[in-house]
Design a protein around this motif. Structure first.
Motif, PDB file in Angstrom:
ATOM      1  N   PRO A 152      88.059 -84.838 -77.879  1.00 48.74           N
ATOM      2  CA  PRO A 152      89.014 -84.246 -76.935  1.00 48.74           C
ATOM      3  C   PRO A 152      89.523 -82.900 -77.452  1.00 48.74           C
ATOM      4  CG  PRO A 152      89.470 -86.578 -77.201  1.00 48.74           C
ATOM      5  CD  PRO A 152      88.416 -86.238 -78.222  1.00 48.74           C
ATOM      6  N   TYR A 153      89.612 -81.939 -76.545  1.00 54.35           N
ATOM      7  CA  TYR A 153      90.077 -80.597 -76.898  1.00 54.35           C
ATOM      8  C   TYR A 153      91.285 -80.284 -76.032  1.00 54.35           C
ATOM      9  CZ  TYR A 153      89.865 -75.695 -78.319  1.00 54.35           C
ATOM     10  OH  TYR A 153      90.161 -74.467 -78.862  1.00 54.35           O
ATOM     11  N   ARG A 154      92.385 -79.958 -76.670  1.00 56.53           N
ATOM     12  CA  ARG A 154      93.618 -79.711 -75.934  1.00 56.53           C
ATOM     13  C   ARG A 154      94.222 -78.367 -76.346  1.00 56.53           C
ATOM     14  NH1 ARG A 154      94.027 -83.203 -79.970  1.00 56.53           N
ATOM     15  NH2 ARG A 154      93.329 -84.960 -78.711  1.00 56.53           N
ATOM     16  N   TRP A 206      80.857 -75.089 -74.903  1.00 52.67           N
ATOM     17  CA  TRP A 206      80.673 -76.487 -74.494  1.00 52.67           C
ATOM     18  C   TRP A 206      81.740 -77.376 -75.125  1.00 52.67           C
ATOM     19  CZ3 TRP A 206      78.486 -79.587 -71.103  1.00 52.67           C
ATOM     20  CH2 TRP A 206      78.369 -80.946 -71.410  1.00 52.67           C
ATOM     21  N   LYS A 207      82.039 -77.133 -76.392  1.00 49.25           N
ATOM     22  CA  LYS A 207      83.050 -77.925 -77.099  1.00 49.25           C
ATOM     23  C   LYS A 207      84.382 -77.888 -76.359  1.00 49.25           C
ATOM     24  CE  LYS A 207      85.621 -77.960 -81.482  1.00 49.25           C
ATOM     25  NZ  LYS A 207      85.803 -77.266 -82.782  1.00 49.25           N
ATOM     26  N   ILE A 208      84.753 -76.714 -75.864  1.00 49.66           N
ATOM     27  CA  ILE A 208      86.039 -76.568 -75.187  1.00 49.66           C
ATOM     28  C   ILE A 208      85.993 -77.163 -73.784  1.00 49.66           C
ATOM     29  CG2 ILE A 208      87.698 -74.897 -74.269  1.00 49.66           C
ATOM     30  CD1 ILE A 208      86.970 -73.093 -76.650  1.00 49.66           C
ATOM     31  N   PHE A 209      84.926 -76.865 -73.029  1.00 50.30           N
ATOM     32  CA  PHE A 209      84.856 -77.365 -71.651  1.00 50.30           C
ATOM     33  C   PHE A 209      84.739 -78.888 -71.633  1.00 50.30           C
ATOM     34  CE2 PHE A 209      82.963 -78.417 -67.577  1.00 50.30           C
ATOM     35  CZ  PHE A 209      83.716 -77.641 -66.697  1.00 50.30           C
ATOM     36  N   ALA A 210      83.762 -79.413 -72.353  1.00 50.91           N
ATOM     37  CA  ALA A 210      83.563 -80.862 -72.381  1.00 50.91           C
ATOM     38  C   ALA A 210      84.749 -81.559 -73.041  1.00 50.91           C
ATOM     39  CB  ALA A 210      82.270 -81.191 -73.127  1.00 50.91           C
ATOM     40  N   GLY A 211      85.306 -80.935 -74.072  1.00 42.84           N
ATOM     41  CA  GLY A 211      86.455 -81.526 -74.754  1.00 42.84           C
ATOM     42  C   GLY A 211      87.678 -81.605 -73.867  1.00 42.84           C
ATOM     43  N   ASN A 212      87.850 -80.613 -72.975  1.00 41.74           N
ATOM     44  CA  ASN A 212      88.958 -80.679 -72.024  1.00 41.74           C
ATOM     45  C   ASN A 212      88.797 -81.828 -71.043  1.00 41.74           C
ATOM     46  OD1 ASN A 212      91.273 -78.373 -71.421  1.00 41.74           O
ATOM     47  ND2 ASN A 212      89.755 -77.752 -72.948  1.00 41.74           N
ATOM     48  N   ILE A 213      87.564 -82.120 -70.644  1.00 38.20           N
ATOM     49  CA  ILE A 213      87.334 -83.271 -69.760  1.00 38.20           C
ATOM     50  C   ILE A 213      87.804 -84.549 -70.446  1.00 38.20           C
ATOM     51  CG2 ILE A 213      85.568 -84.674 -68.619  1.00 38.20           C
ATOM     52  CD1 ILE A 213      83.947 -82.109 -68.217  1.00 38.20           C
ATOM     53  N   LYS A 214      87.413 -84.739 -71.715  1.00 35.26           N
ATOM     54  CA  LYS A 214      87.817 -85.938 -72.442  1.00 35.26           C
ATOM     55  C   LYS A 214      89.337 -85.965 -72.634  1.00 35.26           C
ATOM     56  CE  LYS A 214      85.410 -87.505 -75.923  1.00 35.26           C
ATOM     57  NZ  LYS A 214      84.976 -88.819 -75.419  1.00 35.26           N
ATOM     58  N   HIS A 231      88.917 -98.887 -74.335  1.00 36.16           N
ATOM     59  CA  HIS A 231      87.538 -98.964 -73.855  1.00 36.16           C
ATOM     60  C   HIS A 231      86.669 -97.993 -74.650  1.00 36.16           C
ATOM     61  CE1 HIS A 231      88.213-100.776 -69.593  1.00 36.16           C
ATOM     62  NE2 HIS A 231      89.026-101.308 -70.470  1.00 36.16           N
ATOM     63  N   ASN A 232      85.357 -98.160 -74.509  1.00 34.11           N
ATOM     64  CA  ASN A 232      84.470 -97.154 -75.079  1.00 34.11           C
ATOM     65  C   ASN A 232      84.835 -95.787 -74.494  1.00 34.11           C
ATOM     66  OD1 ASN A 232      82.963 -99.001 -76.569  1.00 34.11           O
ATOM     67  ND2 ASN A 232      81.635 -99.449 -74.824  1.00 34.11           N
ATOM     68  N   PRO A 233      84.776 -94.726 -75.287  1.00 37.32           N
ATOM     69  CA  PRO A 233      85.191 -93.408 -74.788  1.00 37.32           C
ATOM     70  C   PRO A 233      84.282 -92.905 -73.675  1.00 37.32           C
ATOM     71  CG  PRO A 233      84.115 -93.208 -76.928  1.00 37.32           C
ATOM     72  CD  PRO A 233      84.321 -94.672 -76.693  1.00 37.32           C
ATOM     73  N   ILE A 234      84.823 -91.990 -72.885  1.00 38.62           N
ATOM     74  CA  ILE A 234      84.027 -91.326 -71.851  1.00 38.62           C
ATOM     75  C   ILE A 234      82.997 -90.434 -72.537  1.00 38.62           C
ATOM     76  CG2 ILE A 234      84.097 -89.604 -69.996  1.00 38.62           C
ATOM     77  CD1 ILE A 234      86.888 -90.661 -69.295  1.00 38.62           C
ATOM     78  N   ILE A 235      81.771 -90.499 -72.081  1.00 40.05           N
ATOM     79  CA  ILE A 235      80.709 -89.659 -72.614  1.00 40.05           C
ATOM     80  C   ILE A 235      80.552 -88.455 -71.689  1.00 40.05           C
ATOM     81  CG2 ILE A 235      78.247 -89.506 -73.151  1.00 40.05           C
ATOM     82  CD1 ILE A 235      78.321 -92.533 -73.672  1.00 40.05           C
ATOM     83  N   PHE A 287      94.797 -76.462 -65.221  1.00 40.13           N
ATOM     84  CA  PHE A 287      96.032 -76.111 -65.916  1.00 40.13           C
ATOM     85  C   PHE A 287      95.790 -76.110 -67.421  1.00 40.13           C
ATOM     86  CE2 PHE A 287     100.083 -77.263 -67.921  1.00 40.13           C
ATOM     87  CZ  PHE A 287     100.980 -76.420 -67.291  1.00 40.13           C
ATOM     88  N   GLN A 288      95.061 -77.089 -67.925  1.00 35.18           N
ATOM     89  CA  GLN A 288      94.781 -77.190 -69.351  1.00 35.18           C
ATOM     90  C   GLN A 288      93.624 -76.280 -69.787  1.00 35.18           C
ATOM     91  OE1 GLN A 288      97.582 -78.421 -70.295  1.00 35.18           O
ATOM     92  NE2 GLN A 288      96.807 -80.022 -71.638  1.00 35.18           N
ATOM     93  N   TYR A 289      92.572 -76.209 -68.984  1.00 36.69           N
ATOM     94  CA  TYR A 289      91.389 -75.442 -69.390  1.00 36.69           C
ATOM     95  C   TYR A 289      91.684 -73.945 -69.460  1.00 36.69           C
ATOM     96  CZ  TYR A 289      86.626 -73.606 -69.477  1.00 36.69           C
ATOM     97  OH  TYR A 289      85.474 -72.924 -69.825  1.00 36.69           O
TER      98      TYR A 289
END
Length: 562
Positions: A42-44, A464-472, A490-494, A551-553
């Protein structure tokens, strides 16, 4: 040693040898296999805790929800349908296109803070480009895209709608209406996310550009926004581009996945014309032009395009991510996915698995949809002209020319069978004759609407780290923390790269950035929410998720340097 003993000894040695080879191969495979899924944490943004009250308000406050609902409802109520036979240019019929003036006026009146902090540039009359200036002009701008238009609602389908398509009915959880899913929810979500940031006093370092076309649903041929942006900012001038598309959230073999589109299939609209002598229907030939075209249609549909499962296609990584991380995936399927590039048999089995679903098969192959046929004028006159329209979305591993070759092969077979002439013609090029004209009739295969497979977005870099990490971050930490946090999580979102079977306006923006993400946050895909169909809908929670994600991205990419 007698013969029976000799045979037994030989068999034992043979089986033993196979076991040794299997053990060596298995061990080698275990050693050689390197994980390929571009996994992220996760990237915040650093403001995450400071803005926690704002985020909570967006997701859970009843008053905010109602206000957001009204903004989207009123956007849906403004009809912005586009059709294949629309006037070719705005100048041809300004009154027809004036509906987009109404839509822009609505945006202006609804989002005054947004308009105060951005510059609006109208491109080709109705293309909207807003620039939210950043304080650091050395940083590449972030470009957020969508489209103002919607697919049309055929009058014949109106009785099938549970609620009128432009009423924007809300039942307490779901919002129904044309454009609710594709993609006024995304457009309005951008405005809301930006205004919520502006209310906090946020001033971007990195310029943010918003670009909205007005004819995406009819291939975007009037869209000049990308050209305007390239002239103003230059080639490869954008940090990243975000647009609709991808798979917001889906479940495969018990595993939740988010699949941003990092590639896009090619596009081909093909017309096949057949001209034959006319005459009275009382003395028809054995096969009229309609009958011949019907024969061709059957041959085309009985000759589907091949499927592929290769690293060229981001869908490959979607399944590799599933195989590497799912705790519930079928063991045989997992083995076949991970060995698919070394074993033709495993590759075949994976393709068969994907092709078993109508909804999944076209991620790995070219589609062929026979959509429109015209021919004949009256019941007692032989048809002299028949036209078939085919739409194809071209597989990542293929090209427009390979797709055209396949269709030409189909037409050649029918032309030879009936002794017809055959020519083909690409846009702005002279026709090429394959078989000379004959008294029986002539085929012409032609197209002027096509574009090739999109360049692929890199998937192992900081973008990719930032975009995909924001989704998580958004889904695991903000929306469903009770599910994905704590000892019983639960298992994390992939989050994996992927593609969507359709196409977007990003095809005009390839020169502006190498990083294009086609992803609309939400709990359901556009296919599931009947985009383009009867009773289009969204779960309204998904709209609020769009607001929170951007808002976060926007803040996340604002905090980094290029």
């Amino acid at each position: 040693m007698n013969f029976q003993a000799y045979v037994s000894l030989w068999a034992a040695c043979f089986v033993g040898g196979l076991l040794v080879l299997y053990t060596i191969y298995s061990a080698k495979e275990a050693v050689d296999y390197m994980p390929q899924c571009p996994m992220v944490e996760p990237y915040r943004p650093s403001t995450y805790l400071a803005n926690s009250q704002v985020i909570d308000t967006i997701l859970h406050d009843h008053e905010f929800r109602n206000q957001s609902l009204v903004k989207l409802q009123n956007a849906i109520r403004i009809k912005t349908e586009t059709h294949d036979d629309d006037p070719a240019t705005v100048e041809d019929d300004p009154e027809y296109w004036s509906k987009f003036d109404i839509f822009e006026s609505y945006l202006r009146s609804t989002f005054p803070l947004f308009y105060q902090n951005t510059e609006l540039h109208k491109v080709n009359h109705h293309g909207l480009v807003y620039i939210w200036r950043g304080t650091n002009t050395t940083l590449k701008p972030l470009l957020l895209m969508g489209h103002q238009d919607t697919s049309p609602v055929p009058e014949s389908t109106l009785p099938l709608w549970t609620y009128p398509p432009f009423e924007a009915h809300y039942n307490g959880t779901h919002l129904f209406g044309r454009g609710s899913s594709d993609c006024k929810n995304l457009v309005i979500g951008y405005f809301e996310a930006a205004e919520e940031l502006m209310k906090t006093g946020f001033i971007p370092r990195r310029t943010v550009v918003f670009s909205f076309g007005f004819d995406e649903e009819v291939s975007g041929v009037r869209n000049r926004n990308a050209q305007w942006l390239e002239q103003k900012f230059g080639s490869k001038s954008m940090y990243a581009i975000c647009d609709e598309g991808g798979v917001s959230l889906t479940t495969l073999d018990g595993t939740t996945m988010a699949v941003p589109g990092t590639g896009e299939k090619g596009f081909l609209n093909l017309w096949i014309d057949l001209k034959t002598p006319g005459g009275h229907s009382s003395v028809p030939p054995d096969h009229t032009s309609l009958g011949v075209m019907a024969d061709l249609m059957v041959k085309i549909e009985n000759d589907p395009f091949p499927s592929y499962f290769t690293p060229q296609n981001p869908t490959y990584y979607q399944y590799v991510c599933l195989a590497e991380n799912s705790a519930t995936i079928d063991k045989e399927l997992k083995k076949n996915i991970l060995s698919s590039q070394a074993s033709p048999l495993s590759n075949k089995k994976v393709r068969e698995y994907i092709e078993s679903s109508r909804w999944l098969k076209y991620y790995i192959k070219t589609s062929q949809a026979l959509d429109v046929i015209h021919g004949g004028s009256k019941s007692n006159a032989l048809p002299e002209f028949v036209q078939l329209t085919i739409n194809s979305r071209v597989a990542i591993e293929e090209s427009i020319h390979s797709a055209l070759e396949k269709y030409l092969r189909n037409v050649k077979n029918v032309a030879q069978k009936y002794d017809f002439g055959l020519s083909y013609q690409l846009k702005n090029e002279p026709a090429v004759e394959i078989f000379p004209p004959t008294p029986q009739g002539d085929f012409l295969v032609h197209t002027d609407e096509y574009f090739d497979v999109a360049p692929l977005t890199p998937i192992n870099d900081n973008h990719w780290k930032i975009f995909a990490g924001n989704i998580k971050h958004v889904y695991e930490e903000l929306i469903w923390p009770d599910i994905y946090q704590g000892p019983n999580a639960h298992n994390p979102i992939i989050v994996s790269p992927g593609i969507a079977p359709g196409n977007t306006d990003t095809k005009y923006y390839w020169n502006l950035s190498d990083h294009i993400y086609r992803y609309r946050p939400g709990e359901y895909t556009s296919v599931e929410t009947s985009a383009h169909g009867v009773n289009e809908w969204i779960k309204f929670d998904s709209h609020l998720q769009i607001i929170v994600f951007y808002f976060q991205y926007i803040q996340s990419v604002d905090e980094i340097d290029d």
